[in-house]
Design a protein around this motif. Structure first.
Motif, short mmCIF file in Angstrom:
data_model
loop_
_atom_site.label_atom_id
_atom_site.label_comp_id
_atom_site.label_asym_id
_atom_site.label_seq_id
_atom_site.Cartn_x
_atom_site.Cartn_y
_atom_site.Cartn_z
N VAL A 185 0.89 -1.15 0.12
CA VAL A 185 -0.02 0.04 -0.03
C VAL A 185 1.02 1.29 0.18
O VAL A 185 0.29 2.41 0.10
CB VAL A 185 -1.01 -0.02 1.19
CG1 VAL A 185 -1.83 -0.91 0.98
CG2 VAL A 185 -0.25 -0.01 2.48
N LYS A 186 1.99 0.96 -0.30
CA LYS A 186 3.15 2.31 0.01
C LYS A 186 2.84 3.41 -1.03
O LYS A 186 2.96 4.61 -0.56
CB LYS A 186 4.43 1.80 -0.09
CG LYS A 186 5.45 2.91 0.47
CD LYS A 186 6.94 2.08 0.41
CE LYS A 186 7.84 3.12 1.12
NZ LYS A 186 9.26 2.45 1.18
N SER A 187 2.59 3.22 -2.18
CA SER A 187 2.24 4.21 -3.09
C SER A 187 0.90 4.96 -2.92
O SER A 187 0.43 5.89 -3.45
CB SER A 187 2.12 3.58 -4.49
OG SER A 187 1.15 2.49 -4.64
N ARG A 188 0.14 4.38 -1.86
CA ARG A 188 -1.44 4.84 -1.59
C ARG A 188 -1.56 5.42 -0.36
O ARG A 188 -2.63 6.14 0.01
CB ARG A 188 -2.47 3.73 -1.91
CG ARG A 188 -2.38 3.33 -3.32
CD ARG A 188 -3.72 2.12 -3.63
NE ARG A 188 -3.73 1.38 -2.84
CZ ARG A 188 -4.85 0.92 -2.04
NH1 ARG A 188 -5.92 1.88 -2.05
NH2 ARG A 188 -4.96 -0.30 -1.64
N ILE A 189 -0.82 5.26 0.63
CA ILE A 189 -1.00 5.63 2.02
C ILE A 189 -0.17 6.48 2.52
O ILE A 189 0.87 7.01 2.20
CB ILE A 189 -0.85 4.30 2.72
CG1 ILE A 189 -1.36 4.61 4.24
CG2 ILE A 189 0.72 3.97 2.88
CD1 ILE A 189 -1.18 2.98 5.15
N THR A 190 -0.74 7.43 3.57
CA THR A 190 -0.24 8.39 4.36
C THR A 190 -0.71 8.27 5.83
O THR A 190 -2.00 8.20 6.03
CB THR A 190 -0.49 9.85 3.75
OG1 THR A 190 -0.24 9.91 2.37
CG2 THR A 190 0.33 10.86 4.61
N VAL A 191 0.17 8.32 6.78
CA VAL A 191 -0.12 8.32 8.01
C VAL A 191 0.51 9.52 8.84
O VAL A 191 1.74 9.64 8.73
CB VAL A 191 0.32 7.02 8.97
CG1 VAL A 191 -0.21 7.27 10.35
CG2 VAL A 191 -0.38 5.70 8.37
N ASN A 192 -0.31 10.48 9.15
CA ASN A 192 0.12 11.96 9.76
C ASN A 192 -0.24 11.99 11.19
O ASN A 192 -1.25 11.63 11.72
CB ASN A 192 -0.30 12.88 8.82
CG ASN A 192 0.28 12.92 7.38
OD1 ASN A 192 1.39 12.60 7.15
ND2 ASN A 192 -0.48 13.40 6.45
N PRO A 193 0.79 12.54 11.88
CA PRO A 193 0.51 12.99 13.44
C PRO A 193 -0.08 14.35 13.21
O PRO A 193 0.07 15.30 12.22
CB PRO A 193 1.68 12.80 13.90
CG PRO A 193 2.65 13.48 12.79
CD PRO A 193 2.12 12.60 11.57
N ASP A 194 -1.03 14.66 14.31
CA ASP A 194 -1.30 16.23 14.40
C ASP A 194 -1.06 16.42 15.85
O ASP A 194 -1.69 15.87 16.74
CB ASP A 194 -2.68 16.32 14.05
CG ASP A 194 -3.17 17.83 14.13
OD1 ASP A 194 -2.72 18.62 15.00
OD2 ASP A 194 -4.12 18.26 13.44
#
Lengths: 121, 110
Positions: A67-76
């Motif tokens: 899924v590396k090309s489609r995923i983003t995990v972000n902190p806020d």
């Protein structure tokens, strides 16, 4: 007591973006002794780790190759939450998605309640 | 495709013992920390064992873990009907920079 409260749409159309948020209480998204993961579960694929974010003097991310090309995990940090964005979804992305804390060491000790996301038109 | 192999199912009578293996190729698991999770339908998975053989607080000592060579093992003694669930092993794969899970083992109390 650590709690992870998930929110986000339960139904996403094919080709669109799946977005979930996980609000963290009892810990900090910026903790240098934790990482914040997204894991999904489906009957056909079992448990599948998707990715994580963590802070060690700077922010890092790791993602599952498929899924590396489609995923983003972000902190806020202002809201103490972590988000998941998965673009270009297909029905194969239908699953229960979990926000999960990883303390120092290779394991997962606190899980959110899970969000069933269905990809369908 | 999972790189950790678990048996699809195991079963035993109440009060008996079951063991679940988690194996990898090329000594994949022997020098790694393995964790185990219990997943009951409709609930979030629960951590049972971490660092191969450590139990979090609140997990009864009926659950045990070991890791030797190419296989890690979860043991459940004094089997109860409430133990019917899917059990997963997991480990961090340094070469992939990713976590990998086994495909899961369904425990049935017969």
């Amino acid at each position: 007591q650590i709690q992870l409260q998930q929110s986000g749409p339960r139904l996403v159309k094919p080709s669109q973006t799946l977005s979930l948020t996980c609000v963290i209480s009892g810990d900090s998204v910026s903790s240098d002794r934790a990482a914040w993961n997204w894991i999904r579960q489906s009957p056909s694929r079992g448990l599948e780790w998707l990715g994580r974010t963590y802070y060690r003097s700077k922010w890092y991310n790791d993602y599952e190759l498929s899924v590396k090309s489609r995923i983003t995990v972000n902190p806020d940090t202002s809201k103490n939450h972590v988000s998941l964005h998965l673009i270009s979804v297909t029905p194969e992305d239908t699953a229960i998605y979990y926000c999960v804390r990883e303390p120092v060491g290779a394991h997962f000790d606190h899980w959110g309640e899970g969000t069933l996301v269905t990809v369908s038109s | 495709q999972s790189v950790l192999t678990q048996p699809p199912s195991v079963s035993a009578a109440p009060g008996q013992k079951v063991t679940i293996s988690c194996s990898g190729s090329d000594s994949y698991i022997g020098n790694k920390f393995v964790s185990w999770y219990q997943h009951l339908p409709g609930t979030a998975p629960k951590l049972l064992i971490y660092d191969n053989n450590k139990r979090p607080s609140g997990i009864p000592d009926r659950f045990s873990g070991s890791n030797s060579g190419t296989s890690a093992t979860l043991g459940i003694t004094g089997l109860q009907t409430g133990d019917e669930a899917d059990y997963y092993c997991a480990t961090w794969d340094r070469s992939l920079s990713a976590y990998v899970f086994g495909a899961g083992t369904k425990v049935t109390v017969v």
